[in-house]
Each structure stands twice: as C-alpha cells, then as structure tokens.
Design an enzyme around this catalytic site. Sequence first.
Site, PDB file in Angstrom:
ATOM      1  N   TYR A  77       0.849  -1.195   0.000  1.00  0.00           N
ATOM      2  CA  TYR A  77       0.000   0.000   0.000  1.00  0.00           C
ATOM      3  C   TYR A  77       0.887   1.249   0.000  1.00  0.00           C
ATOM      4  O   TYR A  77       1.826   1.346   0.781  1.00  0.00           O
ATOM      5  CB  TYR A  77      -0.893  -0.025   1.249  1.00  0.00           C
ATOM      6  CG  TYR A  77      -1.706   1.216   1.419  1.00  0.00           C
ATOM      7  CD1 TYR A  77      -2.716   1.522   0.506  1.00  0.00           C
ATOM      8  CD2 TYR A  77      -1.467   2.093   2.466  1.00  0.00           C
ATOM      9  CE1 TYR A  77      -3.459   2.674   0.637  1.00  0.00           C
ATOM     10  CE2 TYR A  77      -2.216   3.246   2.612  1.00  0.00           C
ATOM     11  CZ  TYR A  77      -3.203   3.538   1.695  1.00  0.00           C
ATOM     12  OH  TYR A  77      -3.940   4.680   1.830  1.00  0.00           O
ATOM     13  N   ASP A 148      -0.490  -7.031   6.726  1.00  0.00           N
ATOM     14  CA  ASP A 148      -1.634  -6.182   6.395  1.00  0.00           C
ATOM     15  C   ASP A 148      -2.676  -7.080   5.742  1.00  0.00           C
ATOM     16  O   ASP A 148      -2.501  -7.548   4.616  1.00  0.00           O
ATOM     17  CB  ASP A 148      -1.165  -5.066   5.448  1.00  0.00           C
ATOM     18  CG  ASP A 148      -2.257  -4.037   5.162  1.00  0.00           C
ATOM     19  OD1 ASP A 148      -3.445  -4.407   5.223  1.00  0.00           O
ATOM     20  OD2 ASP A 148      -1.909  -2.884   4.858  1.00  0.00           O
ATOM     21  N   LYS A 173     -11.960  -0.229   5.093  1.00  0.00           N
ATOM     22  CA  LYS A 173     -12.322  -0.979   3.884  1.00  0.00           C
ATOM     23  C   LYS A 173     -13.388  -2.029   4.202  1.00  0.00           C
ATOM     24  O   LYS A 173     -14.485  -1.674   4.563  1.00  0.00           O
ATOM     25  CB  LYS A 173     -11.052  -1.577   3.267  1.00  0.00           C
ATOM     26  CG  LYS A 173      -9.865  -0.596   3.209  1.00  0.00           C
ATOM     27  CD  LYS A 173     -10.058   0.537   2.232  1.00  0.00           C
ATOM     28  CE  LYS A 173      -9.028   1.669   2.368  1.00  0.00           C
ATOM     29  NZ  LYS A 173      -7.638   1.306   2.375  1.00  0.00           N
TER      30      LYS A 173
HETATM   31  C1  LIG Z   1      -6.356   1.881   2.776  1.00  0.00           C
HETATM   32  C2  LIG Z   1      -5.253   0.992   3.175  1.00  0.00           C
HETATM   33  C3  LIG Z   1      -4.403   1.319   4.240  1.00  0.00           C
HETATM   34  C4  LIG Z   1      -4.501   2.630   4.979  1.00  0.00           C
HETATM   35  O1  LIG Z   1      -5.685   2.725   5.736  1.00  0.00           O
HETATM   36  P1  LIG Z   1      -6.463   4.096   6.062  1.00  0.00           P
HETATM   37  O2  LIG Z   1      -7.634   3.602   6.842  1.00  0.00           O
HETATM   38  O3  LIG Z   1      -6.810   4.759   4.774  1.00  0.00           O
HETATM   39  O4  LIG Z   1      -5.555   4.966   6.880  1.00  0.00           O
HETATM   40  C5  LIG Z   1      -3.425   0.388   4.593  1.00  0.00           C
HETATM   41  N1  LIG Z   1      -3.274  -0.778   3.927  1.00  0.00           N
HETATM   42  C6  LIG Z   1      -4.069  -1.120   2.892  1.00  0.00           C
HETATM   43  C7  LIG Z   1      -3.844  -2.408   2.176  1.00  0.00           C
HETATM   44  C8  LIG Z   1      -5.082  -0.249   2.473  1.00  0.00           C
HETATM   45  O5  LIG Z   1      -5.856  -0.587   1.437  1.00  0.00           O
END
Ligand SMILES: *Cc1c(COP(=O)(O)O)cnc(C)c1O
Length: 338
Positions: A77, A148, A173
């Site tokens: 990311y 992640d 998400k």
């Molecule tokens: C969006 C995202 C993030 C960051 O998260 P936020 O809630 O926007 O701060 C980190 N890792 C992945 C894979 C993401 O899609």
Amino acid sequence: MPGAGVNAPLEFTSTYIADGPVNYARVGNPTWSAFEEALGGLEGGDALVFSSGMAAVSAALSLVPLGGAVVVPSHAYNGTTSLLDQLAATGAAVVRRVDPTDQDAVRTALDGAALLWIESPTNPMLEVSDIPALVAMARECGALTVCDNTFATPLVQQPLADGVDVVLHSVTKYLSGHSDVILGALVTPSTDAGRELHARLSTARLLGGAIAGPMETWLALRGLRTLHVRLERATGNARELAARLEGHPAVTRTRYPGFGAIIAIEVEGGPDAAERVATATTLWTHATSLGGVESQIERRRRYPAEPETVPEALLRLSVGIEDVEDLWRDLDRALTGR
Ligand SMILES: *Cc1c(COP(=O)(O)O)cnc(C)c1O
C-alpha cells in the site's frame, strides 16, 4: 442480560468517575472494547482499534528499533511505503523492497532485518504470498512479522494462525464496509510474546494519541456484523466479472487471485484509455478506496507515489454487492466506449 440493548453502547465521554478500571478515554472506551472483542474473535487474537489504517501502520512501525531494517513488498500500500521512505530519509529505518513471491529475494533481504512487512494480496498488483513460508524465514532471522490483512479479511485468511506477530487492518475498507468511516486496527496473538507486543502497541496508541472516535468505532462494529454476507456476495460478483473480463477484447490482462473482491485489469490503449473507462462508468464509482458495498474503479498510476512497476493502464476494481449483470453492463459499455 434481560432488558439490555442488543447493540454495544456508544459512549461519548472523555473521562470516567475515578477509581474504576479505566480513568481516561484515551486509555479505553466501551465501544472500542466491543469492536476489539469482535475483531479479535475473527482474527484469533487481541485487537486494538486506531484512528485510521495509517495510524495502525505507524504504531506497528514503532516496533522497529532506530535504524532497523524493514523488508517490504515493492507493491505494498503506497501510504505504507511512503511512510517507510520518510523514516528512511531521516535514518530512522532502512527499507528493503522485495517481490514477496520471490522467496530467495526475501531470504536475502531478511539478513539482519528487524521486521518483515507482509501484505497479501498486495495493492494493486494482487501478488499472493506464502505466509507460513515467509514467517518461517523471518523467525530464522529473528525478525518480527506484520501482515496487512486488509484485502483478504479474516474470513479468507487468519495470519496469526500462520505465526504472524501482528495483523493490521484498514478497518475503513471491508470490515466497516460502507465507505463512511476511516479507522484502523492491529491484532496480536494471545500468547506471552503476543501480549508483550500488545502492551507496546497499546502504549504507542496511548502516547501517540491516534485514538479512534467512539462514533466511528460503533459504525465499524455495525458494519462488521454483515461482513460475511457482503464478502460472499462481492466475491461471487468478482469471480463472475473476472471470468468475463478475461475474454474482453478491450482488456489485455486480468489479475484476480481467485478469492476476495478486488480485480486489477489492464486496458487496451494506455493510461488515457484507462482514465476514460474509469470516468465513463455510471454504476461503478470513480473513486479511490475499496471494500465498500458500492463498486469502485480507479487508475492507480494517477498517484505519483505509486511504483513505476504498476502498469500505467491498470485499473483497480473493488467489486461491490450490486447486481452482477448491472455491474457487467456498465463496465462493458465503458470498456467498449459505447
Ligand atoms: C487503505 C489501506 C491502508 C490505509 O488505511 P487508512 O484507513 O486509509 O488509513 C493500509 N493498507 C491497505 C492495504 C489499504 O488498502
């Protein structure tokens, strides 16, 4: 308890009457506890909610000692890689980028490293890592592992069960799922070593101050209640669309890992053609982000921070829960320029 509400409390308070278990709301909040219990249950560990996914990334990176080496997928990311670049610029960390599917490259990069960052599938190239194999290599080198798990969600994979030390979510998400909150989380295993990490990360949250609002946390908890239903529908839609996109004359390449609801396609005609597709859809929303009930489409290279190895004409599709025929009609029309 008879008479109790069926929902977790939404508690707006900055402090508590003295001599209770929690004395101030930067330390804890009943709405956080309800969310953390639910997410901890799904991931098989102990969760901590943060004000954003990036706040969770920052807290996780606080585990790296000054000047320590971090091994990270080249296509992680871009917020994560940008933050790592900043840490590298001040000498706070050393960053080693690798293709996580090339295990020899990962093994070499891990030499003397403090942390292995796993993101599987990656954003937006959808590379899938062999998590147990990567964890085994990191352990051999004494490196911590963070995974992640935003794209896969705990319904698809539970990295703690594979030996990962810390699981990370952008709760923004899939977990909340309605494109109405920004929130993050970390989850650690319920082992002695996991509890020690949990304490360090909890302190990072307390003193870093990146705490979640109770309202956002409550909305995320509400979203979490339908995660399995949303993901099942979105995954079914994504499978069908990925199969049809494979044969589409305007699509030169389709990437779909076979699970989850993110697809990456490359379109005929380069970046301008890709932008035209993203702006020509009407049901698909032209927007960044993913994991909401509504389908979203975006050309990732519109961001300067996106690595040059991501193709210019790549569109990331976050497939939502709409009717699959409606989604196909809209996408096909945009792709063929009709
Ligand atoms: C969006 C995202 C993030 C960051 O998260 P936020 O809630 O926007 O701060 C980190 N890792 C992945 C894979 C993401 O899609």
